[in-house]
Design a protein around this motif. Structure first.
Motif, PDB file in Angstrom:
ATOM      1  N   ASP A 253       7.181 -11.675 -16.685  1.00 50.39           N
ATOM      2  CA  ASP A 253       5.828 -12.128 -17.019  1.00 50.39           C
ATOM      3  C   ASP A 253       5.659 -13.638 -16.912  1.00 50.39           C
ATOM      4  N   ARG A 254       6.610 -14.394 -17.486  1.00 49.32           N
ATOM      5  CA  ARG A 254       6.446 -15.845 -17.547  1.00 49.32           C
ATOM      6  C   ARG A 254       7.631 -16.613 -16.988  1.00 49.32           C
TER       7      ARG A 254
ATOM      8  N   LEU B 177       5.766 -18.879  -6.451  1.00 47.85           N
ATOM      9  CA  LEU B 177       6.655 -17.741  -6.194  1.00 47.85           C
ATOM     10  C   LEU B 177       7.165 -17.772  -4.756  1.00 47.85           C
ATOM     11  N   LEU B 178       6.288 -18.099  -3.831  1.00 47.49           N
ATOM     12  CA  LEU B 178       6.704 -18.195  -2.431  1.00 47.49           C
ATOM     13  C   LEU B 178       7.700 -19.325  -2.236  1.00 47.49           C
ATOM     14  N   ARG B 179       7.464 -20.439  -2.891  1.00 47.06           N
ATOM     15  CA  ARG B 179       8.383 -21.584  -2.786  1.00 47.06           C
ATOM     16  C   ARG B 179       9.764 -21.200  -3.322  1.00 47.06           C
ATOM     17  N   ILE B 180       9.794 -20.500  -4.451  1.00 48.38           N
ATOM     18  CA  ILE B 180      11.062 -20.059  -5.032  1.00 48.38           C
ATOM     19  C   ILE B 180      11.753 -19.070  -4.091  1.00 48.38           C
ATOM     20  N   GLY B 181      10.984 -18.133  -3.538  1.00 51.49           N
ATOM     21  CA  GLY B 181      11.548 -17.153  -2.607  1.00 51.49           C
ATOM     22  C   GLY B 181      12.139 -17.802  -1.369  1.00 51.49           C
TER      23      GLY B 181
ATOM     24  N   ARG C 249      10.979 -21.103 -16.284  1.00 47.01           N
ATOM     25  CA  ARG C 249       9.914 -20.552 -17.127  1.00 47.01           C
ATOM     26  C   ARG C 249       8.614 -21.291 -16.857  1.00 47.01           C
ATOM     27  N   TYR C 250       7.563 -20.509 -16.655  1.00 44.52           N
ATOM     28  CA  TYR C 250       6.243 -21.076 -16.374  1.00 44.52           C
ATOM     29  C   TYR C 250       5.366 -20.941 -17.611  1.00 44.52           C
ATOM     30  N   THR C 251       4.729 -22.054 -18.005  1.00 48.41           N
ATOM     31  CA  THR C 251       3.775 -22.047 -19.107  1.00 48.41           C
ATOM     32  C   THR C 251       2.382 -22.179 -18.503  1.00 48.41           C
ATOM     33  N   GLN C 252       1.603 -21.131 -18.592  1.00 52.09           N
ATOM     34  CA  GLN C 252       0.302 -21.091 -17.941  1.00 52.09           C
ATOM     35  C   GLN C 252      -0.652 -22.127 -18.540  1.00 52.09           C
ATOM     36  N   LYS C 253      -0.588 -22.336 -19.832  1.00 51.10           N
ATOM     37  CA  LYS C 253      -1.496 -23.270 -20.506  1.00 51.10           C
ATOM     38  C   LYS C 253      -1.352 -24.694 -19.971  1.00 51.10           C
TER      39      LYS C 253
END
Length: 160
Positions: free
Chosen positions: A84-85, A57-61, A112-116
């Protein structure tokens, strides 16, 4: 200094009423969410769990902030909203007629982030503002490589 008064603060707008703030204090990243109350005062509460990695998130920001030189920030911004994802990247501009305080947002891409699997994937926006999986770039654990691809202008589907 950010407009919230925190040095090194990164802001992610979730919707019209929620803003996530990330900043570093004593070598730790703190995450806060601000919610507008009915009286339009800002109240804060700590977020305990987040599905998307904070470092990403910091990198994206940081990437969004670096897209536009400071002297043009009154005319255009690159911002992101967290769900959420996924994180949606927007180009924001002030109202064309100068009326109102709300900036006009135009979606550029969605990550989109896939946590798995711990992987990020790019989604592109069609003319109806719907997002579709982008097949020219494979999912990766390195979100920076996707940001670099979006920013490179390699495919005009993102920036026109």
């Amino acid at each position: 200094m950010s407009r919230h008064g925190f040095e090194g603060c990164f802001e992610f707008r979730i919707d019209a009423d929620l803003v996530v703030l990330l900043w570093e204090k004593a070598s730790k990243w703190l995450i806060w969410i601000e919610r507008k109350s009915q009286s339009f005062r800002l109240e804060s509460e700590r977020i305990m769990i987040m599905a998307i990695p904070e470092a990403d998130l910091l990198r994206i920001g940081k990437w969004c902030q670096a897209r536009v030189p400071a002297k043009y920030l009154d005319q255009i911004r690159v911002e992101c909203e967290i769900a959420d994802r996924h994180v949606t990247i927007y180009e924001s501009r002030p109202p064309w007629d100068g009326r109102g305080a709300e900036w006009i947002q135009f979606p550029i891409a969605r990550l989109r982030y896939t946590q798995k699997t711990g992987q990020w994937q790019i989604y592109w926006r069609d003319r109806n503002l719907k997002f579709h999986s982008y097949t020219r770039k494979r999912p990766t654990k390195n979100v920076q490589s996707l940001l670099d691809y979006i920013g490179s202008g390699t495919d005009p589907i993102f920036w026109g």
